[in-house]
Enzyme design. Structure first.
Site, PDB file in Angstrom:
ATOM      1  N   LYS A   2       3.037   4.263   0.658  1.00  0.00           N
ATOM      2  CA  LYS A   2       2.954   5.082   2.838  1.00  0.00           C
ATOM      3  C   LYS A   2       2.767   6.492   2.585  1.00  0.00           C
ATOM      4  O   LYS A   2       3.360   7.359   1.777  1.00  0.00           O
ATOM      5  CB  LYS A   2       4.688   5.217   2.643  1.00  0.00           C
ATOM      6  CG  LYS A   2       5.096   5.349   4.051  1.00  0.00           C
ATOM      7  CD  LYS A   2       6.150   4.652   4.879  1.00  0.00           C
ATOM      8  CE  LYS A   2       6.715   5.129   6.022  1.00  0.00           C
ATOM      9  NZ  LYS A   2       6.822   6.772   6.162  1.00  0.00           N
ATOM     10  N   GLU A  12       0.882  -1.064  -0.222  1.00  0.00           N
ATOM     11  CA  GLU A  12      -0.146  -0.170   0.044  1.00  0.00           C
ATOM     12  C   GLU A  12       0.628   1.275   0.067  1.00  0.00           C
ATOM     13  O   GLU A  12       2.365   1.448   0.439  1.00  0.00           O
ATOM     14  CB  GLU A  12      -0.425  -0.145   1.661  1.00  0.00           C
ATOM     15  CG  GLU A  12      -0.250  -0.706   2.682  1.00  0.00           C
ATOM     16  CD  GLU A  12      -1.143  -0.863   3.270  1.00  0.00           C
ATOM     17  OE1 GLU A  12      -1.425   0.374   4.393  1.00  0.00           O
ATOM     18  OE2 GLU A  12      -1.407  -1.544   3.902  1.00  0.00           O
TER      19      GLU A  12
HETATM   20  S1  IVH Z   1       1.894   0.774   9.198  1.00  0.00           S
HETATM   21  C1  IVH Z   1       2.804  -1.304  12.531  1.00  0.00           C
HETATM   22  N1  IVH Z   1       0.655   1.733   6.726  1.00  0.00           N
HETATM   23  O1  IVH Z   1       3.980   5.398   9.040  1.00  0.00           O
HETATM   24  C2  IVH Z   1       2.333  -0.550  11.462  1.00  0.00           C
HETATM   25  N2  IVH Z   1       1.947   3.133   8.273  1.00  0.00           N
HETATM   26  O2  IVH Z   1       7.238   4.767   9.500  1.00  0.00           O
HETATM   27  C3  IVH Z   1       3.182   0.483  11.325  1.00  0.00           C
HETATM   28  N3  IVH Z   1       2.610   5.226   7.492  1.00  0.00           N
HETATM   29  O3  IVH Z   1       4.009   5.617  11.884  1.00  0.00           O
HETATM   30  C4  IVH Z   1       2.021   1.861  10.860  1.00  0.00           C
HETATM   31  N4  IVH Z   1       1.093   4.770   5.779  1.00  0.00           N
HETATM   32  O4  IVH Z   1       1.911   7.546  10.561  1.00  0.00           O
HETATM   33  C5  IVH Z   1       1.894   1.502   8.088  1.00  0.00           C
HETATM   34  N5  IVH Z   1       0.444   2.476   5.193  1.00  0.00           N
HETATM   35  C6  IVH Z   1       0.784   2.455   5.619  1.00  0.00           C
HETATM   36  C7  IVH Z   1       0.770   4.063   6.499  1.00  0.00           C
HETATM   37  C8  IVH Z   1       1.418   3.400   7.295  1.00  0.00           C
HETATM   38  C9  IVH Z   1       1.674   5.760   6.389  1.00  0.00           C
HETATM   39  C10 IVH Z   1       3.042   6.533   8.499  1.00  0.00           C
HETATM   40  C11 IVH Z   1       2.140   5.800   9.920  1.00  0.00           C
HETATM   41  C12 IVH Z   1       3.352   5.115  11.105  1.00  0.00           C
HETATM   42  C13 IVH Z   1       4.508   5.436  10.081  1.00  0.00           C
HETATM   43  C14 IVH Z   1       6.218   4.179  10.400  1.00  0.00           C
END
Ligand code: IVH
Length: 672
Positions: free
Chosen positions: A117, A115
């Site tokens: 980011k 997905e």
């Molecule tokens: S998953 C355990 N999915 O990235 C999983 N995070 O570097 C943690 N973020 O604090 C999050 N898009 O703010 C996930 N598709 C996405 C994301 C995402 C942005 C950000 C989120 C997290 C940071 C981690």
């Protein structure tokens, strides 16, 4: 006037219709009626609610901007920590990641959900019995801030969800962001009103989320994409993919770009696809994320420090742009380091306007052959300080000027010196140097240190100018009547600052050690020092050799710490600080204390007295380990209130369950 019963039925129909149209418009991007018709429905509901206030539900669509402004942000301890992600930049990083995942799961290939980011801020939203009851920022991962009032203003987030799926609470996590067009409109408005503009959509979203007044947040459109959901009643979800289906069924906004992929080839294809789409997306993304799709596999892989081992962020390369160096100046850092900084002709890099870029140090300046007047390439990667990458030699004007580093500190005129083997020039005048003193104070109050909310650079400048503070301890002696005399301070802001100063007195030992600003001591080293020594008396009298015994500390860092505690002015300041009633939960030094050696603990649910990170520190300080998920290797599950799926998992694996007091008994500690 209509009868109460008719009004009640009408309010219900209108509420449902407005919620449906919000969903069509904000989530599906597919409006079914005109704005005019929508406004009429809304107006009708407002009128009925005004006539029959008892029919106004707290989650009525008219209540998104309800309530008065808050006076401060409440802290929220996350039931499960909000994690960050490990980063990959190159295909080789992905290969290593995929190899490790497949190796540990003992499979040839594993399915990932890929997905985008999103470049915003992580939030968690809690629904109880279908009602949105709490929304909080990530904060430090364990404790965030209550931003419910602002999250409710986001029209795509339902205030009420279908709770037939779950009887217990539901937590939805995702990213709040601002679209690029909304960001430009907001900045235009801000500059017309002579208000502060934002560097990029991410900062604008962060600034908006941190508004105390929901009316301000409502006037600056934020968006949200959900990417995970947990059910506290242990509804079992099998895959990341199924999570998306559930989120969609609950009418929460999700990305339309999530995709199941296989292996490194699948990752690279997805990355290239999204990178190609990037300029046409209405919002900023800074990479893509790959998550092992099956939850069972995720549980097997578990976590390392603050990141899951089952997911990785594949970041886009830093963005670059061209600019011109107007001047070069030096900045004095907290530890006296002198950094040359290029003042640039303003340039857009990756969505932000850059006017300053670091030149790192004298050696770098020479190596890159940088002159005032040069055209240069500037790079900005995420939140990192922009840097000058190289000079564009073909464009060098004839009249460029070379730059010589100063011999004396620009702040205190003290002679600058370089330590052996170091590239950095330093001012060794310590806190006698005004620039270092100010930087030290800014570090001391910063979020990861003493976390004094509302004490920013401008106020520190005022306090220093008025000689109201010198050292750290003076902050704790500030009085309201001194603050109200300062420019831009009112009764209320003075009260708020005094309150947040007072609140910061309750801290943790690692935070306090970090706050002192000892050279080479970052957050991780401060934690290790706290766990190893347990109190300041032992720290102050430790030898260089005993610092080297601490995990992850080498000779250079050991000498820095030793020197810090040998300096009388530091010891005096520390003594004064400790006299200000700064307090923290005790940590028993683990030098001899190893009763939990080799044992693996998992924490779940809210504990009655200990905060999650306090319990963790106690376990670590006694030689135990804390893991994020229950597996066959877990020895104990420490379960508190509202323990969910981990408790079930532990029971099914016959793992011993402890209460907080069982844990404290194991540690032979009192509950106080
Ligand atoms: S998953 C355990 N999915 O990235 C999983 N995070 O570097 C943690 N973020 O604090 C999050 N898009 O703010 C996930 N598709 C996405 C994301 C995402 C942005 C950000 C989120 C997290 C940071 C981690």
């Amino acid at each position: 006037m209509v009868s109460f019963d008719i009004a009640k039925a009408k309010v219900e129909t209108l509420t449902k219709a407005i919620n449906d149209h919000n969903y069509y418009y904000y989530v599906l991007d597919d409006p079914k009626i005109s704005d005019f018709d929508y406004d009429s429905l809304f107006q009708e509901l407002l009128t009925l609610e005004a006539e029959f206030p008892e029919l106004k539900a707290i989650d009525s669509p008219t209540q998104r901007v309800g309530g008065k402004p808050n006076s401060s942000f409440k802290q929220v301890t996350h039931k499960t920590p909000m994690l960050s992600l490990g980063n990959a930049f190159y295909e080789g990083d992905l290969e290593a990641f995929n190899k490790r995942v497949c190796g540990e799961l003992d499979v040839k290939q594993v399915e990932y959900l890929a997905e985008p980011k999103f470049d915003g801020l992580a939030v968690t939203i809690r629904y109880e019995e279908g009602h949105l009851v709490l929304a909080a920022t990530r904060g430090d991962g364990s404790v965030g801030e209550d931003v419910t009032h602002n999250i409710k203003t986001i029209n795509s987030i339902p205030l009420k969800i279908d709770n037939s799926l779950s009887t217990g609470a539901i937590e939805v996590r995702g990213e709040v962001f601002m679209q690029k067009n909304d960001f430009f409109t907001l900045n235009k408005k801000q500059s017309e009103m002579n208000e502060k503009t934002f560097a990029n959509p991410r900062n604008a979203a962060a600034g908006t989320l941190r508004q105390l007044d929901p009316a301000i947040a409502a006037s600056r459109p934020l968006r949200f994409f959900a990417y995970s959901i947990t059910f506290e009643n242990n509804k079992s979800i099998k895959s990341q993919d199924e999570m998306y289906t559930l989120l969609k069924d609950l009418r929460l906004p999700t990305t339309s770009h999530a995709k199941k992929i296989l292996g490194v080839e699948g990752m690279m294809n997805f990355y290239n696809e999204i990178n190609a789409l990037r300029p046409s997306l209405p919002f900023d993304i800074d990479g893509v994320v790959y998550k092992v799709n099956e939850i069972k596999y995720q549980d097997d892989l578990g976590f390392v420090s603050r990141a899951p081992r089952w997911a990785i962020a594949h970041k886009f390369p830093a963005e670059e742009a061209e600019s011109e160096i107007i001047n070069i100046e030096v900045q004095v850092g907290r530890t006296g380091s002198i950094t040359p900084v290029a003042r640039l002709k303003p340039v857009q890099v990756g969505g932000a306007i850059v006017t300053n870029a670091t030149l790192h140090n004298e050696d770098e300046l020479k190596r890159k052959d940088i002159h005032i007047g040069d055209y240069v390439t500037v790079r900005r990667a995420g939140d990192v300080v922009p840097e000058v990458v190289k000079v564009i030699k073909e464009k060098r004007p004839k009249d460029v000027r070379s730059y010589e580093m100063p011999e004396n500190c620009p702040s205190c005129s003290h002679k600058l010196a370089k330590e052996e083997g170091e590239a950095v020039l330093r001012c060794t005048n310590g806190v006698l140097c005004p620039a270092q003193k100010k930087q030290g104070l800014m570090h001391f109050v910063s979020r990861k240190a003493m976390d004094i909310d509302g004490l920013g650079e401008k106020i520190i400048d005022q306090l220093l100018d008025e000689k109201l503070i010198q050292g750290f301890s003076d902050i704790y002696k500030l009085k309201k009547d001194q603050l109200v005399k300062l420019e831009r301070f009112a009764e209320k802001s003075a009260d708020n600052l005094i309150a947040s100063i007072s609140k910061s007195k309750r801290t943790t030992l690692p935070r306090l050690i970090y706050a002192l600003g000892i050279r080479n001591v970052g957050e991780a080293t401060a934690l290790e020092l706290a766990l190893h020594f347990g109190d300041f008396e032992k720290l102050k009298s430790a030898s260089v050799e005993s610092f080297i015994e601490v995990r992850d500390i080498g000779p250079t860092v050991a000498i820095s710490i030793y020197n810090y505690f040998k300096q009388e002015s530091n010891i005096n300041e520390l003594r004064k600080l400790l006299e200000c009633d700064i307090n923290w939960p005790s940590i028993e030094a683990n030098v001899k204390n190893k009763e939990l050696e080799g044992l693996i603990f998992v924490l779940t649910g809210g504990l009655p007295t200990l905060k999650r990170d306090e319990a963790k520190q106690l376990i670590l300080s006694s030689g135990g380990k804390v893991s994020g998920s229950v597996s066959k290797r877990t020895n104990y599950l420490v379960a508190g209130e509202d323990a969910g799926s981990k408790l079930e998992a532990a029971k099914s694996l016959d793992i011993k369950i402890l209460s907080e007091s069982d844990l404290l008994n194991m540690l032979k500690k009192d509950q106080n």
